[in-house]
Design a protein around this motif. Sequence first.
Motif, short mmCIF file in Angstrom:
data_model
loop_
_atom_site.label_atom_id
_atom_site.label_comp_id
_atom_site.label_asym_id
_atom_site.label_seq_id
_atom_site.Cartn_x
_atom_site.Cartn_y
_atom_site.Cartn_z
N ARG A 1 -85.94 -72.12 18.67
CA ARG A 1 -86.90 -73.21 18.73
C ARG A 1 -88.32 -72.67 18.70
N ILE A 2 -89.15 -73.32 17.94
CA ILE A 2 -90.59 -73.09 18.00
C ILE A 2 -91.15 -74.36 18.62
N ILE A 3 -91.71 -74.20 19.81
CA ILE A 3 -92.19 -75.34 20.59
C ILE A 3 -93.71 -75.37 20.55
N LEU A 4 -94.26 -76.52 20.24
CA LEU A 4 -95.70 -76.74 20.35
C LEU A 4 -95.92 -77.74 21.48
N TYR A 5 -96.86 -77.41 22.35
CA TYR A 5 -97.14 -78.25 23.51
C TYR A 5 -98.35 -79.13 23.21
N ALA B 1 -98.25 -89.25 16.70
CA ALA B 1 -99.40 -88.82 15.91
C ALA B 1 -99.54 -87.29 15.93
N PHE B 2 -99.28 -86.69 17.08
CA PHE B 2 -99.35 -85.23 17.19
C PHE B 2 -98.28 -84.58 16.31
N GLU B 3 -97.06 -85.11 16.37
CA GLU B 3 -95.97 -84.58 15.54
C GLU B 3 -96.31 -84.69 14.06
N ALA B 4 -96.97 -85.76 13.66
CA ALA B 4 -97.37 -85.92 12.26
C ALA B 4 -98.35 -84.81 11.86
N LEU B 5 -99.26 -84.45 12.76
CA LEU B 5 -100.18 -83.34 12.47
C LEU B 5 -99.43 -82.03 12.35
N VAL B 6 -98.43 -81.82 13.21
CA VAL B 6 -97.63 -80.59 13.15
C VAL B 6 -96.91 -80.50 11.81
N VAL B 7 -96.30 -81.60 11.38
CA VAL B 7 -95.60 -81.62 10.09
C VAL B 7 -96.57 -81.35 8.95
N ARG C 1 -106.26 -79.61 14.31
CA ARG C 1 -105.47 -79.15 13.15
C ARG C 1 -105.51 -77.63 13.03
N ASP C 2 -106.70 -77.05 13.19
CA ASP C 2 -106.83 -75.59 13.12
C ASP C 2 -106.00 -74.90 14.21
N GLU C 3 -106.04 -75.46 15.41
CA GLU C 3 -105.30 -74.85 16.53
C GLU C 3 -103.79 -74.98 16.33
N ILE C 4 -103.34 -76.12 15.82
CA ILE C 4 -101.91 -76.30 15.51
C ILE C 4 -101.49 -75.28 14.45
N HIS C 5 -102.31 -75.13 13.41
CA HIS C 5 -102.02 -74.17 12.35
C HIS C 5 -101.89 -72.75 12.91
N THR C 6 -102.85 -72.35 13.73
CA THR C 6 -102.83 -71.02 14.33
C THR C 6 -101.60 -70.84 15.22
N THR C 7 -101.26 -71.85 16.00
CA THR C 7 -100.10 -71.77 16.87
C THR C 7 -98.82 -71.64 16.06
N LEU C 8 -98.70 -72.41 14.98
CA LEU C 8 -97.52 -72.31 14.12
C LEU C 8 -97.38 -70.90 13.54
N VAL C 9 -98.47 -70.35 13.00
CA VAL C 9 -98.42 -69.00 12.43
C VAL C 9 -98.04 -68.00 13.51
N VAL D 1 -90.15 -78.12 17.63
CA VAL D 1 -90.07 -79.12 18.69
C VAL D 1 -91.47 -79.32 19.26
N VAL D 2 -91.79 -80.58 19.56
CA VAL D 2 -93.04 -80.89 20.26
C VAL D 2 -92.67 -81.37 21.66
N GLU D 3 -93.30 -80.77 22.65
CA GLU D 3 -93.14 -81.20 24.04
C GLU D 3 -94.53 -81.45 24.62
N ASP D 4 -94.60 -82.27 25.66
CA ASP D 4 -95.91 -82.56 26.24
C ASP D 4 -96.55 -81.34 26.88
N ARG D 5 -95.79 -80.65 27.74
CA ARG D 5 -96.31 -79.47 28.45
C ARG D 5 -95.19 -78.46 28.67
N PRO D 6 -95.58 -77.20 28.94
CA PRO D 6 -94.57 -76.21 29.33
C PRO D 6 -93.90 -76.62 30.64
#
Length: 125
Positions: free
Chosen positions: A78-82, A17-23, A97-105, A43-48
Amino acid sequence: MHEDVDALPPLDLDATAFEALVVAELDHLPDDMVEGLDNVVFVVEDRPEDGSLDLLGLYDGWALTERERYGSGELPDRIILYREPHLAACTDEDELRDEIHTTLVHEIAHFYGIDDARLHELGWA
């Protein structure tokens, strides 16, 4: 009572579900921001690696401004989101969603050679 700061986050989303939000958030980014990405995977990982909840994302690779050192046949950057740090930092899905967007940018900006100081000036850090 002692609170464990590394306990599982209150907002609960599994990896799929998290990966779907990232996409979905990647799809909302401007085309010219994403089209310039060369040899980069998300890439999505659980934690650093250190297990903390402090880091939301990481750009692991050579910035475009440093690619003269980049050879052919290089593994993708790689761009990794935790996932768990994002969940711990957010109280609902809209905030997530806002935080994922900000992290991606933020992490894509590192690909383009924009450092944290400049990102802070621009309001993305």
